[in-house]
Each structure stands twice: as structure tokens, then as C-alpha cells.
Design an enzyme around this catalytic site. Structure first.
Site, PDB file in Angstrom:
ATOM      1  N   HIS A 173      81.373  81.702   3.833  1.00 26.66           N
ATOM      2  CA  HIS A 173      82.624  81.933   4.531  1.00 26.66           C
ATOM      3  C   HIS A 173      83.773  81.488   3.632  1.00 26.66           C
ATOM      4  CE1 HIS A 173      80.745  82.304   8.819  1.00 26.66           C
ATOM      5  NE2 HIS A 173      80.191  83.090   7.934  1.00 26.66           N
ATOM      6  N   ARG A 221      78.525  72.074   6.031  1.00 22.95           N
ATOM      7  CA  ARG A 221      77.334  72.819   5.618  1.00 22.95           C
ATOM      8  C   ARG A 221      77.752  73.781   4.503  1.00 22.95           C
ATOM      9  NH1 ARG A 221      73.503  75.943  10.025  1.00 22.95           N
ATOM     10  NH2 ARG A 221      72.071  76.966   8.593  1.00 22.95           N
TER      11      ARG A 221
END
Length: 240
Positions: A173, A221
Site C-alpha cells: 500500500h 506490518r
């Protein structure tokens, strides 16, 4: 189980007392209703809590901004309307002695312009996304500041909703897109060296910590090794 005695022993993470070491990682079951974790979503996690989990994490890829379009039926944490729903969810899970966290993200180019509000996708550089084939516009420094603030807003909503913490999703992302030399070809302070490529991510972490205080749990993460695909090597992942 004698080999894994620690598995069922308590664990303390800051002020958070976990009754064991069993955790359900964040994922998106596509149960959200109008961007919120409704009854079905909550009951899904409540069954895990009843089963003895110490921590269940929900909201895989929960979006923090309108230009991070939901293509998987994710939760939307970009509005205060989510706070009362989070409070209901927290009460439901906490009564079973289980902690609750939400994963928050901005998807960058990893979505589609035709989702949500039909806003263009953005990324560190104008490089087509290999998964969804969107061609993003290059994020400006103003975009970076705006998204950093949106991460902070979302984390505050998680805290105000009674959650025990939040997890920032970086992998593939927007934060991970800045980290990866596969998607980041910038020549400003957000590109080039590992320190520069990681700058956005650390600014987000600092913003969140400043906004939520020291006790709220904040995790991240990220992908530490892209060497098989020609991206960030494992040594950089370890240094990071």
C-alpha cells in the site's frame, strides 16, 4: 503441547495484559456494511474471542481517506461515524477477555479510480500498479502531509472507539510503495536512499503516536524482503 508452554502463558504489551500468545491477524472478510463492521462482522470476531483468543485484529485494509478506494468491501475509518460502531464492537469483544485492534491503511495505487468516490489513485511515482492496473498520479508533498494527518485522525478514532490499538498496513500500500524501489523513483527527500524512502512511514508513525499518546498500542506490518522481485533487499528490511 509441552513443547509450546509459552503459547498459553500471559503476555504484557505496554499496559495491555494478554491472557495468552494466540492472536488472529488482520484480514478483510467482506462482511462490512456501508463501510462499518456491523453485527455479522462483530459476531464473526466474537466467536474467536469465545474460543480463547487473547487478541483479535479486524479491518484488514481499513481505509483512512476518500482517495483510498474500497475495492474489497473494507471498513472506512475516515469519518467520526465509525466511533460508536467501534465502541459497540469493543464492548462485545472485551467481555470475553479478548483485546481488539484495527488495521488502518491508505492503498495508494493498489486500488482503482472507479471505486468509492472515483478519485484518481496516487503513488510515490507514476508507475502502473501490477495488480489492479491503475496508473496513479505522483503524490505531492501536500498529499503526503494530508495522508499523514488522516492516519493520525484514524488512529484517534480507533482509540475513541475503545479499541486497544491499531496496526498500520504498509505492505504494497502507499507506505510500502514509498519504501520499495520498484514503485518509488522520486528524487526528493522521499526517494533514493532507504532513509528517504522510509521517511513517509516514520512520519506517519510519529503522527499517530503524538495523537494517541504513549499507552495506545501501535503496530506496523511491512514487507521486509522483495529481493526475489528485484525490490527492497532483506538487509534493508532488517535495517528498517
Amino acid at each position: 503441547m509441552n513443547t509450546y508452554n509459552a503459547l498459553m502463558s500471559p503476555f504484557k504489551l505496554k499496559q495491555l495484559e494478554l491472557k495468552n500468545r494466540v492472536v488472529s491477524a488482520a484480514h478483510a472478510p467482506a462482511y462490512a456494511q456501508e463501510g462499518k463492521p456491523g453485527l455479522r462482522y462483530q459476531l464473526y470476531h466474537e466467536e474467536k474471542a469465545k474460543g480463547g483468543l487473547a487478541l483479535t485484529m479486524f479491518g484488514g485494509s481499513s481505509n483512512i481517506s476518500r482517495d483510498s478506494g474500497s475495492i474489497y468491501g473494507q471498513i472506512y475509518v475516515g469519518s467520526d461515524a465509525i466511533i460508536p460502531v467501534f465502541r459497540e464492537f469493543s464492548d462485545r469483544i472485551h467481555k470475553h477477555g479478548c483485546a481488539l485492534m484495527c488495521q488502518i491503511t491508505h492503498m495508494g495505487r493498489r486500488t482503482s479510480w472507479s471505486s468509492g468516490d472515483w478519485l484518481p489513485t496516487i503513488a510515490p511515482s507514476v508507475i502502473r500498479d501490477p495488480a489492479h492496473h491503475s496508473v496513479p498520479r505522483m503524490a505531492s508533498t501536500r498529499d503526503i502531509r494530508r495522508i499523514t494527518s488522516a492516519f493520525g485522525d484514524a488512529a484517534v478514532r480507533c482509540r475513541e472507539g475503545g479499541l486497544d490499538g491499531c496496526e498500520i498496513l504498509s505492505s504494497v500500500h502507499i507506505l510500502g510503495q514509498f519504501l520499495s524501489p520498484l514503485s518509488n523513483r522520486r528524487d526528493d527527500v522521499y526517494g533514493g536512499s532507504l532513509e528517504n524512502r522510509a521517511r513517509f512511514m516514520f512520519e506517519v508513525i510519529e503522527e499517530i503516536r503524538e495523537r494517541v499518546g504513549d499507552e495506545f498500542i501501535v503496530g506496523i506490518r511491512y514487507t521486509a524482503d522483495e529481493s526475489n522481485g528485484g525490490g527492497m533487499p532483506a538487509d534493508d528490511g532488517v535495517d528498517l
